[in-house]
Each structure stands twice: as structure tokens, then as C-alpha cells.
Design an enzyme around this catalytic site. Sequence first.
Site: not given
Length: 413
Positions: A129, A206, A209, A232, A371
Site C-alpha cells: 500500500h 503493516d 488488513q 478497518k 492505493c
Amino acid sequence: MSSNRSRLDPEQIREDFPIFRRILPNGKPLTYLDSAATSQKPNAVIDAMDTYYRGLNANIHRGVHTLAEEATEAYEGARARIGRFIGAKKAREIIFTRNTTESINLVAQSWGRRNLSAGDVVILTEMEHHSNLVPWQILAAEKELRLEFVPITEDGRFNMEQYQALLGLNPKLVGFSHMSNVLGSIQPAREIIALAHQAGAIVLVDGAQSVPHLPVDVAELDTDFLAFSGHKMCGPTGIGVLYGKEALLESMPPFLGGGDMIKKVTLQGFTANSLPHKFEAGTPAIAEVIGLGAAVDYLSGLGMEAVAAYEQELARYGIEQLEKVDGLRLLGPNADHKGSVFAFTLGDIHPHDVAQLLDQSGIAVRAGHHCAMPLHQKLNIPASTRASLYIYNSKNEIDRLVESLQSVKKVFG
């Protein structure tokens, strides 16, 4: 709040989310397939934030009156629960930011600025991303760093062989997305981290998600940093988390200057506050932190093992059904290595046209580059349509998506 159960019941879960009682202006019920962009919020989260504003609204840490003490207790209590949710050993290892993007920028501008110098290697991946790409590009331009990228395999997975070759460059940092927001591919994080540490590198994961969808334990993974966003994972917008190992965070300079991140200030200088406050300048997002604490409680009540198992079931079913649509190219690996994220192209129909026509059926999906422009360039496509599912989605909604995609094809002949 929904109770813990071995298999999730999406219809029961939907009762916890008031937005699903909404009928859209076109008379259609809402089929929300855009949770990779932001998830919907359960009553437990909305009520927790409402309770703060109605009953204990006050600034935290500085006041000695009743409201200030109650607000501080709620805020710091949420920090402790969020830390336990990801397996952090200490609450002081949890830093509140605005989102994953700010968390990664904090690492780049604080740890990176202090520890990286000209010629140093930073390893990222082709599927990142922009939030885990642009901060390092900014720093690389300033400090003449060398950015290297792990390529993806043909089926959209992390290329372990190429990664091991890149580790021979003696990188200072390895950063990677635990789950791709486009491909849905879930990376073998523990192996990636262990190999990076053997090469002497610090690791940033990261988790934007992965944390909402998988059990994530930072102690088990042994990651140095983990970044994720509240919105999220059933929480509010405007609140993110950076987990960092205590020793690393202690060694890093403050990212922002102002109130609450200081212990002492004179006209000649300042002494930084202790962790975690050193990195939380100014009045924080108090209600949002409390809301994220409620979101963590909600997900813990469901059980993250159950969440992951149910979403893998959705991933398998979604792939099976979408592959029946002629002309549809599904991006990413099979369900064994994938979350419930389905990015695709549909013949030569532009993804924005697909998304607009699906919206007429009450189906909310995302269209664009998500993104992740370099990844789309790698895949030789300008954009894709993405349907992303969560705990409140069902197989019936996948069927509705497939049926509507067939109708989109008919519109375009």
C-alpha cells in the site's frame, strides 16, 4: 454484544450493526462489500463513544477532577486491552496514532531518521500500500537510501526465494504488508521476520488488513513494529496503533512536539515524557481510543480464530463462484493463501463502470488502484474492482454479487 461461538453466524452478527437496517435511496437493501476500505461499526462501539461524550467528557492525564480521572481510566484501560489483543507484553508498547499511515510515518521519521544513512538498504515488496511505500521514498530521497522490492510470484504471493537473495544486501529494515489489500494474499510473517532478524534487520509489519481478520500475536511473530487502523476492525475512524518493542521505542526520538509528550520544558529545551506518552503529543482522540477498545472487546467476544475460519470459508466460496463469471480475471492466490478480498477485472469493462452498476443493485464495492499503483502496474492493469468481506457478510451476498456481475456483462453486451 455477540457471544463467542465456534462458527460465526453473519445474520446474528448483522443484528449488532445498525447500518444494515438501512434501505438505500434506490429501494435496495445494503450489500456492503467494501470492508477493506473501512468496516462497519457495531452498537457496542457506537455506545462506548456515546457514553464517553454524554457522561465523562474531559481531557486526560492532566486533570485531578472526577471526569478527568474517569476519562483517563477509560483511555488507558482501552490501551491495555488493545495491547492484550495483539499479544503485546506491556501497554506502554502501544502508541496511538491517527491510522496505519501515521504509524508507519512515525517509524520512518523517528527510527529511520536516526538509524538510517546513505547507502543503507530498506526492503519492501511490490504489493505494498502507498502507506508503506511513500514514507520510505521520502526518507530515501533525503538520506540517499537504497530501496529494494521483493517481487510477487505469478499467483500473487510473497516470493520467498527472491527475498532470501535480497537479504544478502544486509538490509537495515524490512517492511511488508501482512495481508495485501488488493490480492488478499497472506504472507508467511513469522518466517519473513525470522529471516530478517538473522540478517540483522529491523522489521515493520503493516497489519492494516491482517489484524481485523486474523489472530495476530506480536510476541509470537517477534516483529519489531506492527501498524494497524481502528476503522478497518469495527472501530472508529481517526485512530490507529503502532506497536513497538519497548527497547526500540525508548531509543527513538519524539515524532511530534507539544503537550503531553514532555516531562519538562524550558526556553532552552525539553525532556521527553516516558512511553507511551512520548509519541502522543497534544490532546488525543479520546473517544476514538475508547471506541477502539470496545471494538477489540467485540472481536474478542467473537474469537479471532473463529473470524479467520469463517472468512477462509467465504474466500473459498467466493473464488468458486466468481470463477464462473466468463471474462472475470481474479487477482491473487487461491483460498489457502488468501483472505476474503476479491480484486478482479471484468473483460474490458472499466472497474468504475462495474462499481457504479453494482451500486444500482445496492452492492458497495471499491474501484481503482486501491492505493497500490505499483502493484497494478506490475499486473499490467490500470485499475481493478474489489469486493472485500467481513464478519457480517454471507455466502448469499457473494451469490448476489455474482448475479449482478452477470447483469453488468449484459449491459455492456
